[in-house]
Design a protein around this motif. Structure first.
Motif, mmCIF file in Angstrom:
data_model
loop_
_atom_site.group_PDB
_atom_site.id
_atom_site.type_symbol
_atom_site.label_atom_id
_atom_site.label_comp_id
_atom_site.label_asym_id
_atom_site.label_seq_id
_atom_site.Cartn_x
_atom_site.Cartn_y
_atom_site.Cartn_z
ATOM 1 N N TYR A 1 -23.098 4.102 12.208
ATOM 2 C CA TYR A 1 -21.879 3.318 12.044
ATOM 3 C C TYR A 1 -20.782 4.319 11.698
ATOM 4 N N ASN A 2 -19.744 4.392 12.526
ATOM 5 C CA ASN A 2 -18.730 5.436 12.359
ATOM 6 C C ASN A 2 -17.388 4.900 11.881
ATOM 7 N N ILE A 3 -16.876 5.529 10.816
ATOM 8 C CA ILE A 3 -15.555 5.191 10.286
ATOM 9 C C ILE A 3 -14.587 6.308 10.663
ATOM 10 N N CYS A 4 -13.400 5.920 11.130
ATOM 11 C CA CYS A 4 -12.389 6.855 11.615
ATOM 12 C C CYS A 4 -11.301 7.020 10.555
ATOM 13 N N TYR A 5 -11.116 8.256 10.088
ATOM 14 C CA TYR A 5 -10.126 8.534 9.048
ATOM 15 C C TYR A 5 -8.749 8.769 9.658
ATOM 16 N N VAL A 6 -7.762 7.998 9.201
ATOM 17 C CA VAL A 6 -6.373 8.296 9.555
ATOM 18 C C VAL A 6 -5.548 8.353 8.270
ATOM 19 N N ASN A 7 -4.714 9.367 8.155
ATOM 20 C CA ASN A 7 -3.827 9.462 7.006
ATOM 21 C C ASN A 7 -2.597 8.627 7.346
ATOM 22 N N ALA A 8 -2.533 7.392 6.822
ATOM 23 C CA ALA A 8 -1.539 6.421 7.299
ATOM 24 C C ALA A 8 -0.265 6.385 6.453
ATOM 25 N N PHE A 9 -0.348 6.846 5.212
ATOM 26 C CA PHE A 9 0.803 6.719 4.305
ATOM 27 C C PHE A 9 1.319 8.080 3.857
ATOM 28 N N GLN A 10 0.720 9.139 4.413
ATOM 29 C CA GLN A 10 1.066 10.488 4.008
ATOM 30 C C GLN A 10 0.832 11.403 5.203
ATOM 31 N N THR A 11 1.498 12.567 5.238
ATOM 32 C CA THR A 11 1.258 13.500 6.332
ATOM 33 C C THR A 11 -0.047 14.248 6.073
ATOM 34 N N GLN A 12 -0.677 14.694 7.143
ATOM 35 C CA GLN A 12 -1.941 15.423 7.038
ATOM 36 C C GLN A 12 -1.596 16.919 7.077
ATOM 37 N N PRO A 13 -2.161 17.732 6.131
ATOM 38 C CA PRO A 13 -1.765 19.136 6.018
ATOM 39 C C PRO A 13 -1.819 19.919 7.339
ATOM 40 N N ASP A 14 -2.838 19.672 8.156
ATOM 41 C CA ASP A 14 -2.980 20.484 9.370
ATOM 42 C C ASP A 14 -2.220 19.882 10.567
ATOM 43 N N ASP A 15 -1.511 18.775 10.341
ATOM 44 C CA ASP A 15 -0.722 18.172 11.419
ATOM 45 C C ASP A 15 0.750 18.460 11.156
ATOM 46 N N THR A 16 1.290 19.465 11.831
ATOM 47 C CA THR A 16 2.675 19.870 11.579
ATOM 48 C C THR A 16 3.639 19.327 12.635
ATOM 49 N N VAL B 1 3.240 22.742 -0.957
ATOM 50 C CA VAL B 1 2.208 23.787 -0.842
ATOM 51 C C VAL B 1 1.140 23.361 0.166
ATOM 52 N N TRP B 2 0.760 22.083 0.128
ATOM 53 C CA TRP B 2 -0.294 21.570 1.013
ATOM 54 C C TRP B 2 0.283 20.876 2.250
ATOM 55 N N HIS B 3 1.615 20.886 2.408
ATOM 56 C CA HIS B 3 2.261 20.174 3.518
ATOM 57 C C HIS B 3 1.826 18.720 3.564
ATOM 58 N N GLU B 4 1.626 18.131 2.388
ATOM 59 C CA GLU B 4 1.266 16.706 2.322
ATOM 60 C C GLU B 4 2.462 15.949 1.774
ATOM 61 N N TYR B 5 3.182 15.307 2.663
ATOM 62 C CA TYR B 5 4.364 14.557 2.248
ATOM 63 C C TYR B 5 4.098 13.057 2.381
ATOM 64 N N ILE B 6 4.782 12.294 1.540
ATOM 65 C CA ILE B 6 4.625 10.840 1.540
ATOM 66 C C ILE B 6 5.508 10.244 2.631
ATOM 67 N N LEU B 7 4.993 9.232 3.330
ATOM 68 C CA LEU B 7 5.778 8.574 4.380
ATOM 69 C C LEU B 7 6.636 7.461 3.769
ATOM 70 N N ASP B 8 7.780 7.226 4.404
ATOM 71 C CA ASP B 8 8.770 6.281 3.883
ATOM 72 C C ASP B 8 8.541 4.882 4.462
ATOM 73 N N THR B 9 7.955 4.011 3.643
ATOM 74 C CA THR B 9 7.646 2.643 4.096
ATOM 75 C C THR B 9 8.721 1.642 3.658
ATOM 76 N N SER B 10 9.894 2.128 3.283
ATOM 77 C CA SER B 10 10.865 1.261 2.601
ATOM 78 C C SER B 10 11.628 0.302 3.514
ATOM 79 N N THR B 11 11.668 0.559 4.821
ATOM 80 C CA THR B 11 12.368 -0.390 5.701
ATOM 81 C C THR B 11 11.434 -0.855 6.825
ATOM 82 N N GLN B 12 11.732 -2.040 7.341
ATOM 83 C CA GLN B 12 10.936 -2.587 8.446
ATOM 84 C C GLN B 12 10.972 -1.641 9.651
ATOM 85 N N ALA B 13 12.149 -1.069 9.922
ATOM 86 C CA ALA B 13 12.285 -0.187 11.095
ATOM 87 C C ALA B 13 11.387 1.032 10.958
ATOM 88 N N LYS B 14 11.358 1.623 9.757
ATOM 89 C CA LYS B 14 10.505 2.799 9.556
ATOM 90 C C LYS B 14 9.027 2.423 9.568
#
Ligand SMILES: *[C@@H]1O[C@H](CO)[C@@H](O)[C@H](O)[C@H]1NC(C)=O
Length: 279
Positions: free
Chosen positions: A77-92, A116-129
């Motif tokens: 049974y396989n679970i797929c990891y997606v970083n949905a609310f933050q950037t992933q360090p190796d994805d520039t 340092v880790w290139h992990e930034y939080i995503l902006d969920t504050s507006t419907q458009a974003k």
């Protein structure tokens, strides 16, 4: 790429056969009715967390969790990891260029997160974003489904607890709801990751099917998850916490739910930091 095409065409084949059978038995009208909820992971099956690098799981492992860029493990049974609310360090690239404004900024216009880790939080504050973030993450979820994953783990739902002045629970749950509805449409179950303060009403409103809890024994919050999800909970403790976090978890709920102990960076075997135990 070859593997992906193979499993995708196989899936299409199965769909065509079921369509023919169902079409014959029930008529085409059956397809407009609601799709059944995709099954959550088997309860208390041995879990392996491989988001720091995929490797062949042991024969006794029943559930594997890998990054969305990896392929699922055969026969599990396989679970797929997606970083949905933050950037992933190796994805520039994903959150650069025209999508750079989807990274949360503070009052001074500085990116919020860990440079340092290139992990930034995503902006969920507006419907458009939220819509633009959902379009990107839902694209990954579609790929997960095509590769043959069974479920999705959208990470960092809890960003609003870390930036309470800039983000809200309601807005993060609104994005989670878009992801859940897309995951279900693609035939994938979806996990609530961490965020112990959410209750049964939030689970129902979003459409979460199971929970993945990190350090819930260490933070004394495992009960919050089992109260809402019963035994549909996977628990990951980390080897840099006191060993009692894991041994107590095993004693308290190891007979009921999947509990593992991993090294903090979730490294593959062969790495000097690699650590894996299951109870
Ligand atoms: C284990 O699960 C059973 C239901 O299957 C429940 O009655 C029991 O309270 C659970 N125990 C713990 C420690 O969560």
């Amino acid at each position: 790429m070859g593997t992906r095409m193979h499993s995708f065409s196989r899936k299409l084949g199965i769909f065509a056969v079921s369509a023919a059978l169902l079409g014959g038995a029930l008529g085409v009208g059956a397809f407009v009715t609601q799709t059944p909820s995709p099954p959550p992971p088997p309860i208390n099956a041995q879990f392996d967390y491989q988001i720091g690098g995929a490797y062949t799981p042991g024969a006794s492992v029943g559930i594997v969790d890998r990054d969305h860029t990896a392929a699922p493990a055969a026969g599990k049974y396989n679970i797929c990891y997606v970083n949905a609310f933050q950037t992933q360090p190796d994805d520039t690239t994903t959150w650069a260029g025209a999508n750079d404004d989807l990274i949360l900024r503070d009052a001074d216009g500085k990116k919020v997160g860990d440079p340092v880790w290139h992990e930034y939080i995503l902006d969920t504050s507006t419907q458009a974003k939220r819509d633009r973030i959902a379009t990107i993450v839902n694209g990954w979820i579609t790929e997960c489904a095509r590769k043959g994953f069974n479920a999705v783990e959208p990470d960092n739902l809890d960003t609003y607890t870390r930036e309470p002045k800039l983000l809200t629970q309601a807005n993060n749950l609104a994005l989670a709801t878009s992801l859940a509805s897309h995951a279900h449409a693609e035939g994938l179950a979806i996990a609530q990751k961490n965020t112990a303060e959410l209750g049964a009403a939030d689970k129902e409103a979003v459409g979460f099917d199971f929970a993945i809890a990190e350090e819930c024994q260490y933070k004394s919050e495992c009960g919050s998850y089992t109260k809402v999800y019963g035994n549909n909970v996977i628990e990951i403790e980390y080897s840099d916490n006191p060993p009692s976090a894991y041994t107590n978890a095993c004693a308290d709920q190891g007979k009921n739910i999947s509990v593992i102990l991993r090294d903090r960076d979730v490294t593959p075997p062969g790495d000097s930091a690699y650590h894996y135990e299951y109870c």
